[in-house]
Design a protein around this motif. Structure first.
Motif, PDB file in Angstrom:
ATOM      1  N   HIS A 120    -124.295  18.956 -21.854  1.00 34.06           N
ATOM      2  CA  HIS A 120    -122.910  18.471 -21.853  1.00 34.06           C
ATOM      3  C   HIS A 120    -122.335  18.604 -23.263  1.00 34.06           C
ATOM      4  O   HIS A 120    -122.416  17.660 -24.063  1.00 34.06           O
ATOM      5  N   PRO A 121    -121.722  19.749 -23.609  1.00 32.23           N
ATOM      6  CA  PRO A 121    -121.122  19.871 -24.934  1.00 32.23           C
ATOM      7  C   PRO A 121    -119.927  18.933 -25.121  1.00 32.23           C
ATOM      8  O   PRO A 121    -119.652  18.465 -26.220  1.00 32.23           O
ATOM      9  N   THR A 122    -119.210  18.673 -24.002  1.00 32.03           N
ATOM     10  CA  THR A 122    -118.117  17.707 -23.999  1.00 32.03           C
ATOM     11  C   THR A 122    -118.224  16.877 -22.724  1.00 32.03           C
ATOM     12  O   THR A 122    -118.986  17.205 -21.810  1.00 32.03           O
ATOM     13  N   GLN A 123    -117.437  15.825 -22.658  1.00 32.69           N
ATOM     14  CA  GLN A 123    -117.491  14.937 -21.502  1.00 32.69           C
ATOM     15  C   GLN A 123    -117.077  15.643 -20.221  1.00 32.69           C
ATOM     16  O   GLN A 123    -117.569  15.321 -19.133  1.00 32.69           O
ATOM     17  N   ASP A 124    -116.192  16.634 -20.309  1.00 35.36           N
ATOM     18  CA  ASP A 124    -115.636  17.281 -19.127  1.00 35.36           C
ATOM     19  C   ASP A 124    -116.289  18.613 -18.791  1.00 35.36           C
ATOM     20  O   ASP A 124    -115.828  19.310 -17.885  1.00 35.36           O
ATOM     21  N   LEU A 125    -117.348  18.984 -19.500  1.00 37.47           N
ATOM     22  CA  LEU A 125    -117.969  20.286 -19.285  1.00 37.47           C
ATOM     23  C   LEU A 125    -119.480  20.146 -19.200  1.00 37.47           C
ATOM     24  O   LEU A 125    -120.098  19.423 -19.988  1.00 37.47           O
ATOM     25  N   SER A 126    -120.075  20.837 -18.221  1.00 36.15           N
ATOM     26  CA  SER A 126    -121.525  20.831 -18.043  1.00 36.15           C
ATOM     27  C   SER A 126    -122.015  22.260 -17.873  1.00 36.15           C
ATOM     28  O   SER A 126    -121.450  23.028 -17.086  1.00 36.15           O
ATOM     29  N   LEU A 127    -123.079  22.619 -18.599  1.00 38.23           N
ATOM     30  CA  LEU A 127    -123.704  23.932 -18.488  1.00 38.23           C
ATOM     31  C   LEU A 127    -125.152  23.730 -18.052  1.00 38.23           C
ATOM     32  O   LEU A 127    -125.896  22.981 -18.693  1.00 38.23           O
ATOM     33  N   VAL A 128    -125.549  24.392 -16.983  1.00 38.04           N
ATOM     34  CA  VAL A 128    -126.867  24.188 -16.392  1.00 38.04           C
ATOM     35  C   VAL A 128    -127.593  25.521 -16.301  1.00 38.04           C
ATOM     36  O   VAL A 128    -127.038  26.523 -15.855  1.00 38.04           O
ATOM     37  N   VAL A 129    -128.862  25.525 -16.713  1.00 34.36           N
ATOM     38  CA  VAL A 129    -129.726  26.675 -16.513  1.00 34.36           C
ATOM     39  C   VAL A 129    -131.008  26.169 -15.855  1.00 34.36           C
ATOM     40  O   VAL A 129    -131.589  25.174 -16.288  1.00 34.36           O
ATOM     41  N   GLY A 130    -131.423  26.840 -14.783  1.00 41.09           N
ATOM     42  CA  GLY A 130    -132.584  26.355 -14.050  1.00 41.09           C
ATOM     43  C   GLY A 130    -133.294  27.456 -13.294  1.00 41.09           C
ATOM     44  O   GLY A 130    -132.837  28.607 -13.240  1.00 41.09           O
ATOM     45  N   ALA A 131    -134.426  27.109 -12.711  1.00 40.91           N
ATOM     46  CA  ALA A 131    -135.224  28.059 -11.940  1.00 40.91           C
ATOM     47  C   ALA A 131    -136.063  27.301 -10.934  1.00 40.91           C
ATOM     48  O   ALA A 131    -136.358  26.113 -11.119  1.00 40.91           O
ATOM     49  N   ASN A 132    -136.441  27.978  -9.856  1.00 39.45           N
ATOM     50  CA  ASN A 132    -137.346  27.385  -8.879  1.00 39.45           C
ATOM     51  C   ASN A 132    -138.329  28.450  -8.380  1.00 39.45           C
ATOM     52  O   ASN A 132    -138.009  29.638  -8.324  1.00 39.45           O
ATOM     53  N   TRP A 133    -139.530  27.991  -8.053  1.00 37.82           N
ATOM     54  CA  TRP A 133    -140.587  28.894  -7.611  1.00 37.82           C
ATOM     55  C   TRP A 133    -141.432  28.183  -6.575  1.00 37.82           C
ATOM     56  O   TRP A 133    -141.783  27.017  -6.730  1.00 37.82           O
ATOM     57  N   SER A 134    -141.738  28.864  -5.488  1.00 45.86           N
ATOM     58  CA  SER A 134    -142.616  28.309  -4.465  1.00 45.86           C
ATOM     59  C   SER A 134    -143.494  29.417  -3.903  1.00 45.86           C
ATOM     60  O   SER A 134    -143.101  30.583  -3.859  1.00 45.86           O
ATOM     61  N   SER A 135    -144.690  29.055  -3.474  1.00 48.41           N
ATOM     62  CA  SER A 135    -145.637  30.023  -2.938  1.00 48.41           C
ATOM     63  C   SER A 135    -146.677  29.269  -2.119  1.00 48.41           C
ATOM     64  O   SER A 135    -146.759  28.034  -2.174  1.00 48.41           O
ATOM     65  N   GLY A 136    -147.468  29.990  -1.358  1.00 49.14           N
ATOM     66  CA  GLY A 136    -148.512  29.358  -0.563  1.00 49.14           C
ATOM     67  C   GLY A 136    -149.117  30.315   0.430  1.00 49.14           C
ATOM     68  O   GLY A 136    -148.749  31.500   0.497  1.00 49.14           O
ATOM     69  N   GLU A 137    -150.049  29.797   1.212  1.00 49.04           N
ATOM     70  CA  GLU A 137    -150.677  30.592   2.250  1.00 49.04           C
ATOM     71  C   GLU A 137    -149.702  30.802   3.410  1.00 49.04           C
ATOM     72  O   GLU A 137    -148.796  30.001   3.636  1.00 49.04           O
ATOM     73  N   LYS A 138    -149.890  31.878   4.139  1.00 50.81           N
ATOM     74  CA  LYS A 138    -148.989  32.242   5.219  1.00 50.81           C
ATOM     75  C   LYS A 138    -148.852  31.104   6.221  1.00 50.81           C
ATOM     76  O   LYS A 138    -149.842  30.551   6.706  1.00 50.81           O
ATOM     77  N   GLY A 139    -147.606  30.734   6.520  1.00 51.92           N
ATOM     78  CA  GLY A 139    -147.343  29.675   7.473  1.00 51.92           C
ATOM     79  C   GLY A 139    -147.206  28.299   6.864  1.00 51.92           C
ATOM     80  O   GLY A 139    -146.815  27.357   7.555  1.00 51.92           O
TER      81      GLY A 139
END
Length: 378
Positions: A339-358
């Motif tokens: 939050h550089p200012t009260q009215d502005l938000s900058l977001v950087v993110g990532a997600n990862w998922s894995s597993g056995e079939k099913g």
């Protein structure tokens, strides 16, 4: 049901004509790389709340999202070329209701969210609201319901809530499992009903929940047709300080569902509190979003929320899944919110998922990727 929706709109507009509205909202742009594709979208969320006297409140919250890539993806997965166009604006009414608050009674009519459950991640006791797995901002998310909510408050601080939902809404997925689907008909006997009593037991908040309706996800029959079986369930909730160590919070919730194939349990138990200056929680779960009774999976979640500095917050979640047959899966997600200012938000993110079939997290791996998001608050 369309008539009820129209009447709700007319009532809210009538209230708006005689009240000074309070306006708020935000506009955002998201850039998401997932599955070898880049998805870009502009989302505008607007909220209007209007108070009339001491008893009536009207609220409208709607989301306007525009994305060429999203439109093309929808057209391809649903085999609907009509929706493939240079741009598509999707208007969604998240909330649209009229609320009456009396001395000891409240009546809410329209489209709204409920607040069942104790977990900050997902709430298995909330069987009224379906899940949306198509939201490129934060899937899965709960969808609001269209109905009537009656609440009675007792003098001791406890309350009783009854929710009546005439129209059934299934979980929303990017792609339907089959073209052979038996939909739940809109008839009086298919009305969904939820009931919840919440109160106190010493230092703990407790609640008893009950639901009569249908399974929101798609369940296959022996012939290959998908349908939404009937569902009756009862359960409860608890939250409060850890015994003999009040610096940490203990919470739990669970539902026992009754179906033709037997009794199934879904629920969770968790604990959270501040460790080394950051909010940390551990949660053990039976049943994940979008799963049907009889197909529940077990998982352990670890989540943290840390203030990096006065302007930056980090949120992270990691999970391990385990099916009853021994298959395993993994999930991790995290983002930095600046939050550089009260009215502005900058977001950087990532997600990862894995597993056995099913396994559950393996089935969610198609959404692996990273995203950048900018939000301006109005």
């Amino acid at each position: 049901m369309k008539k009820i929706f129209v009447y709700a709109v007319i009532m809210i507009l009538a209230v708006a004509a005689f009240a000074a509205p309070q306006l708020s909202g935000n506009g955002g742009y998201v850039f998401r790389y997932s599955g070898g594709k880049i998805i870009q979208a502009v989302r505008d969320v607007n909220t209007y709340s209007m108070q009339v006297g001491d008893s009536f409140t009207a609220k409208i919250q709607f989301t306007l999202m525009e994305s060429q890539a999203l439109a093309d993806s929808f057209a391809f997965n649903c085999n609907a070329p009509l929706f493939s166009q240079s741009s598509m604006a999707n208007l969604t009414f998240n909330e649209l209701y009229l609320l009456y608050n009396g001395t000891d009674m409240g009546i809410k009519a329209g489209k709204f969210y409920t607040s069942w459950g104790t977990s900050p991640i997902a709430n298995p006791v909330n069987l009224l609201e379906p899940y949306d797995f198509t939201d490129i901002f934060n899937s899965p998310v709960k969808k609001s319901i269209l109905g009537v909510q009656l609440t009675h408050w007792f003098k001791d601080g406890s309350s009783f809530e009854a929710d009546i939902v005439p129209t059934f809404t299934p979980d929303a997925f990017p792609k339907l499992p089959s073209t052979s689907i038996e939909n739940v008909l809109q008839t009086p006997k298919n009305v969904q009903i939820g009931a919840r009593y919440s109160g106190f037991m010493g230092n703990y908040n407790v609640a008893v929940d009950a639901y009569h309706g249908f399974v929101h996800t798609y369940v296959p029959t022996a012939s290959g047709t998908f349908y939404h079986p009937g569902l009756n369930a009862v359960g409860g909730e608890l939250s409060g300080p850890v015994p003999f160590y009040s610096d940490y919070n203990l919470y739990g919730e669970g539902m026992v569902s009754l179906k033709a194939n037997g009794v199934n349990f879904t629920g969770l138990v968790g604990v959270n509190g501040f460790i080394f200056g950051q909010m940390t929680g551990l949660e053990i779960v039976r049943g994940l979003p979008g799963q049907a009774p009889g197909n529940f999976e077990n998982a352990a979640f670890l989540y943290i929320n840390r203030n990096v500095n006065s302007n930056t917050v980090f949120n992270g979640t990691a999970a391990i899944g385990l099916t009853d047959s021994g298959k395993t899966g993994y999930f991790a997600t995290g983002y930095l919110n600046y939050h550089p200012t009260q009215d502005l938000s900058l977001v950087v993110g990532a997600n990862w998922s894995s597993g056995e079939k099913g396994e559950y997290f393996e089935s969610q791996s198609s959404s692996n990727g990273f995203y950048l998001k900018g939000i301006v608050y109005l």
